[in-house]
Design an enzyme around this catalytic site. Sequence first.
Site, PDB file in Angstrom:
ATOM      1  N   CYS A   3      20.526  38.223  11.559  1.00  0.00           N
ATOM      2  CA  CYS A   3      19.877  37.772  12.791  1.00  0.00           C
ATOM      3  C   CYS A   3      18.954  38.868  13.303  1.00  0.00           C
ATOM      4  O   CYS A   3      18.889  39.962  12.748  1.00  0.00           O
ATOM      5  CB  CYS A   3      20.912  37.403  13.849  1.00  0.00           C
ATOM      6  SG  CYS A   3      21.900  38.802  14.413  1.00  0.00           S
ATOM      7  N   ASP A 401     -15.061  21.235  22.324  1.00  0.00           N
ATOM      8  CA  ASP A 401     -16.468  21.411  22.000  1.00  0.00           C
ATOM      9  C   ASP A 401     -16.899  20.149  21.239  1.00  0.00           C
ATOM     10  O   ASP A 401     -16.074  19.506  20.588  1.00  0.00           O
ATOM     11  CB  ASP A 401     -16.626  22.649  21.117  1.00  0.00           C
ATOM     12  CG  ASP A 401     -18.004  22.736  20.505  1.00  0.00           C
ATOM     13  OD1 ASP A 401     -18.981  22.714  21.261  1.00  0.00           O
ATOM     14  OD2 ASP A 401     -18.090  22.788  19.263  1.00  0.00           O
TER      15      ASP A 401
END
Length: 706
Positions: A3, A401
């Site tokens: 981990c 855009d």
Amino acid sequence: MDCASCARSIEKAVTSVEGVISANVVFSTEKLRVSANTDVSDKIQAAVKGIGFSLASLDKSAFKQGSNQTNSAQTISNQSTTSWFSRQQLTEYGPIVGLALLMLLSWGITQFNPVLGETAFIVTTLVGLVPIMKKSWRMIRSGSPFAIETLMSVAAVGALFIGATAEAAMVLLLFMIGECLESFAANRARKGVSALMALLPEEALIIKKGERQKIAIADLRPGDEIEVSPGERLPADAELLSEMASFDESALTGESVPVERLRDEKVPAGSLLADRVVRLKVVSQPGNNAIDRILHLIEEAEERRAPLERFLDKFSRIYTPVIMLISVLVILIPPLAFAQPWDTWIYRGLALLLIGCPCALVISTPAAITSGLAAATRRGALIKGGLALEQLGRIKTIAFDKTGTLTEGKPSVTDVVTFNGSEINHSLAVAASVEMGSHHPLAKAIVDYAEQQGVTLAHADNRKTLAGVGVEGNFAGKKISISAPSKLERALDNRIQQQVTNLEEEGKTVVVVLEEGELIALIALRDKLRDDAKAALKDLADLGIHGVMLTGDNARAAAAIAAELNTDYRASLLPEDKVTAVIELNQQQATAMVGDGINDAPAMKASTIGIAMGSGTDVALETADAALTHNRLQGLAEMIRLSRATNANIRQNITIALGLKVVFLVTTLSGITGLWLAVLADSGATALVTANALRLLRNKPSNKNN
């Protein structure tokens, strides 16, 4: 490494080495990066080995994945060889099997002689404690005193002290099994990254002076000519030298249908050749091909952690010491203040101690984010870090855009209207003369159309761009200007203006061509909408996300396209106007900006999150927080669904991690559960949250507006 806390333990140990400036462990790709002024690799190896981990030596195979080694920064890849893996299996599973056999033997002895059996369980517990206590001591020395190994050691010794010998041995066995489950889950989470690394072949077939020879891909350089056979993957980014070929790019873009590539088109590394033997020219530097860039983004993503992840990391550092303090109080207060039996409360305090490990809590967020980022990559979207992934799920408005984003970015000339006696070919020749060499889509379209009409082209002299207006230059001794009608110093007469209006209302962009200040032509151009633009905006609307088109185009042309897409628009915007528009939208609600050009980069930076089209400029891709590598607009909705699913997964993981601990905290203090169930509150919860995070890799995000 099981981990993220394991990664931090390694960082602490390496940072403490004399001469080391900084150390960073990339959990997902299992790499340790160290910055130092001198060669301290031997000391680093010793420090990492000292806390129970091992590093593979950096050899040429590591360079295959784009690793670099310099005097100031070393990259050590934690890669495993086949022989090492078999030893690792023995190291990992040997103690579990040995402890289980000893427990079985101790249980058998207890059936015939309880006193001897008790002694056998003590011996079994001590044997199981040896490797755990060794690792605990190493972790304490490296600056991690509250590791789970420390808590387990204290709990097991305490259990022996109060005579719970069989339970002490069972706790150790469950802990070891839990560690194996964590390791398995972590390896599954890293599997996607490993699969990406495996896309690059070991060698490439290079052609030099007509002769073929195999070389390591690390020796490839831009300009080298290579040959690839069907069923093989490209070792580098390359341009196709053959006429045509089909490539399966699904591993990089998520696009399942093979893509047809023509001569001179660029093909990314890792693509699978589908149909014929082809030759290509290498265009990427070693360690900088498409696969390497994705890996770099994944590594970079771990450094750009989500706010919640950073908070939990800080919280966990306080949480464990607080739990240990409560455990001590539980052991001391009832016997001293209320004359309760010591054995009972020592037992409960020790069980509470086991709940104090924050592993499940610490990994709850990074496990989900790593899985989410890997799932996004599979779907052809690159997201630069947990922060961007978390923010995507909060987006309520997307600003687009127009050219190259909502449209294909390949406009074509539809009309040429001449005036003042000018011929069409002359008008096209002078217009193309000042547009040649420009990368603007409209300029390219005019030049291409002039070539198609058989017009002889020549470069204009003194060519210059007028920011926000147009271009000008000298052709055949005359000054030529091209601009938008609205940018002219003097207005057009009514008849010509009406022609401009009619063309713009058809969704066309109109430019005017002037020769010595006199109007000689109107050129109208129209860009084609992307095939999936309408479907993409509908998908976003279904998610409750509002779309707005931002364009420098005139209002009438913008209105025609916006009506076709059923979206809002803002027209006649300069780059700075787009920034202002995005800031205004962002103040109302979280806004993303999607673009592909250099002029979109400032607006993308001003938004909550910038998203670049994969075909966009390098500046746009660098500025963006995410990119659609497959160039499909419908990937936006997929990205947002995945982000929302990841955020939901994080909430589930935190609930599991904290919920189990709260439940076991109550049941432990009530005397309902004991030591071995307390272990499940840690190892079991860690395995559960990791397994829950892995669901993001398997399942497609729901279409629900969640």
